[in-house]
Structures are given as C-alpha cells and as structure tokens.
Design a protein around this motif. Structure first.
Motif, PDB file in Angstrom:
ATOM      1  N   SER A   1     -10.036 -12.973   1.684  1.00 26.37           N
ATOM      2  CA  SER A   1     -10.853 -11.791   1.933  1.00 26.37           C
ATOM      3  C   SER A   1     -11.159 -11.717   3.424  1.00 26.37           C
TER       4      SER A   1
ATOM      5  N   LYS B   1       0.830   5.146  -6.678  1.00 23.33           N
ATOM      6  CA  LYS B   1       0.887   3.773  -7.212  1.00 23.33           C
ATOM      7  C   LYS B   1       1.221   3.777  -8.709  1.00 23.33           C
TER       8      LYS B   1
ATOM      9  N   GLN C   1       1.687  -6.825  -5.947  1.00 24.31           N
ATOM     10  CA  GLN C   1       0.383  -6.186  -5.978  1.00 24.31           C
ATOM     11  C   GLN C   1       0.564  -4.798  -5.377  1.00 24.31           C
TER      12      GLN C   1
ATOM     13  N   ALA D   1      -1.350  -6.789 -10.038  1.00 28.46           N
ATOM     14  CA  ALA D   1      -2.512  -5.914  -9.945  1.00 28.46           C
ATOM     15  C   ALA D   1      -2.124  -4.554  -9.387  1.00 28.46           C
ATOM     16  N   ILE D   2      -2.851  -3.554  -9.848  1.00 27.10           N
ATOM     17  CA  ILE D   2      -2.759  -2.211  -9.285  1.00 27.10           C
ATOM     18  C   ILE D   2      -4.190  -1.795  -8.999  1.00 27.10           C
ATOM     19  N   GLU D   3      -4.437  -1.422  -7.757  1.00 29.56           N
ATOM     20  CA  GLU D   3      -5.812  -1.172  -7.352  1.00 29.56           C
ATOM     21  C   GLU D   3      -5.905   0.108  -6.528  1.00 29.56           C
ATOM     22  N   THR D   4      -6.927   0.900  -6.826  1.00 23.59           N
ATOM     23  CA  THR D   4      -7.169   2.109  -6.049  1.00 23.59           C
ATOM     24  C   THR D   4      -7.970   1.744  -4.814  1.00 23.59           C
ATOM     25  N   VAL D   5      -7.380   1.977  -3.666  1.00 20.18           N
ATOM     26  CA  VAL D   5      -8.045   1.741  -2.387  1.00 20.18           C
ATOM     27  C   VAL D   5      -7.664   2.861  -1.430  1.00 20.18           C
TER      28      VAL D   5
ATOM     29  N   PHE E   1      -1.376  -1.243  -4.100  1.00 21.85           N
ATOM     30  CA  PHE E   1      -2.629  -0.623  -3.692  1.00 21.85           C
ATOM     31  C   PHE E   1      -2.337   0.789  -3.212  1.00 21.85           C
TER      32      PHE E   1
ATOM     33  N   TRP F   1       0.886  -1.157   0.000  1.00 23.95           N
ATOM     34  CA  TRP F   1       0.000   0.000   0.000  1.00 23.95           C
ATOM     35  C   TRP F   1       0.926   1.208   0.000  1.00 23.95           C
TER      36      TRP F   1
ATOM     37  N   LYS G   1      -4.930  -9.624   1.378  1.00 21.23           N
ATOM     38  CA  LYS G   1      -5.046  -9.403  -0.064  1.00 21.23           C
ATOM     39  C   LYS G   1      -3.907 -10.108  -0.806  1.00 21.23           C
TER      40      LYS G   1
END
Length: 128
Positions: free
Chosen positions: A126, A88, A80, A106-110, A82, A8, A121
């Motif tokens: 989960s 990011k 990964q 993966a690249i994820e907006t959180v 986040f 993160w 994650k």
C-alpha cells in the motif's frame, strides 16, 4: 517464477504492470478511439441504421483493443484488473471467453491510478 500482472483500463488506454522474478515492466496500450466515436456514414444502409453501424464499428474496435491487451497478459499467473468504468467488466468477459478467467484475482473499481500505484497494488503493497 510467478508472473503477476495488474492493469488499469478504460476505453481509451490500458496500463499494464507485469512483475516477474522481481523485475517490473510497464506496458501502455491505447485504443485510439475517442469517447464519442464518429464514423462517416450515410443515412442508413442495408446493415441497419447509421447508428447501428457506428455501434458495431465501436464494438469491433473495442474487441480488437481488448484482444491486444489479452495477448500481452496471456502468460500471467495472476491478473488484477482496475478501472473506473465498464471496460474492466468487458475485458473480464473477453478473458473468460479466452479461458483465462481462473487467473483473475481481483476486479476493482478505481479512478485514475499512477503507474507506481498500480505497481504497488500488484506487489500487494500500500502507498501511504
């Protein structure tokens, strides 16, 4: 013996969770940069306006921060990423420049995530 890494990141800190052989390690890296950077400056210089100089110093500082993160995740088999903002994507460009883009899963907006959420994650679990 896969080394899975999830992190993160924002412009102020990175929380990196590394899972290898079912052992988990958490590393925190801070950029030591404030949201609105204020470097001392004069009214201008031969390098450009004071604002240009500040922007360049901010960019150089961020690049050093990203390089420190990349040095820590370089041996990962999968990555990964986040985070809430631009960091990011900026990190992804630095990773691509280092020839490690193929490792990004993966690249994820959180928004904010706890260390436990990042870990879950990365493990593919989960938290409910």
């Amino acid at each position: 013996m896969k080394n899975r890494v999830g992190l993160w990141i924002d412009h102020r800190k990175a929380v990196i969770v590394s899972i290898k052989d079912d052992k988990e390690e958490i590393k925190k890296i801070t950029s030591n940069i404030e949201k609105h950077v204020r470097f001392s400056s004069g009214d201008g210089s031969e390098d450009g306006s004071a604002e240009d100089v500040r922007d360049r110093q901010f960019g150089n500082h961020l690049n050093s921060y990203y390089d420190e993160v990349i040095a820590y995740i370089r041996d990962a088999d999968s990555i990964q990423i986040f985070g809430p903002g631009e960091a990011k994507g900026e990190l992804e460009k630095r990773i691509e420049h280092e020839g490690l883009k193929a490792k990004i899963l993966a690249i994820e907006t959180v928004d904010k995530m706890t260390d436990r959420q990042i870990s879950a994650k990365v493990r593919g679990q989960s938290l409910t």
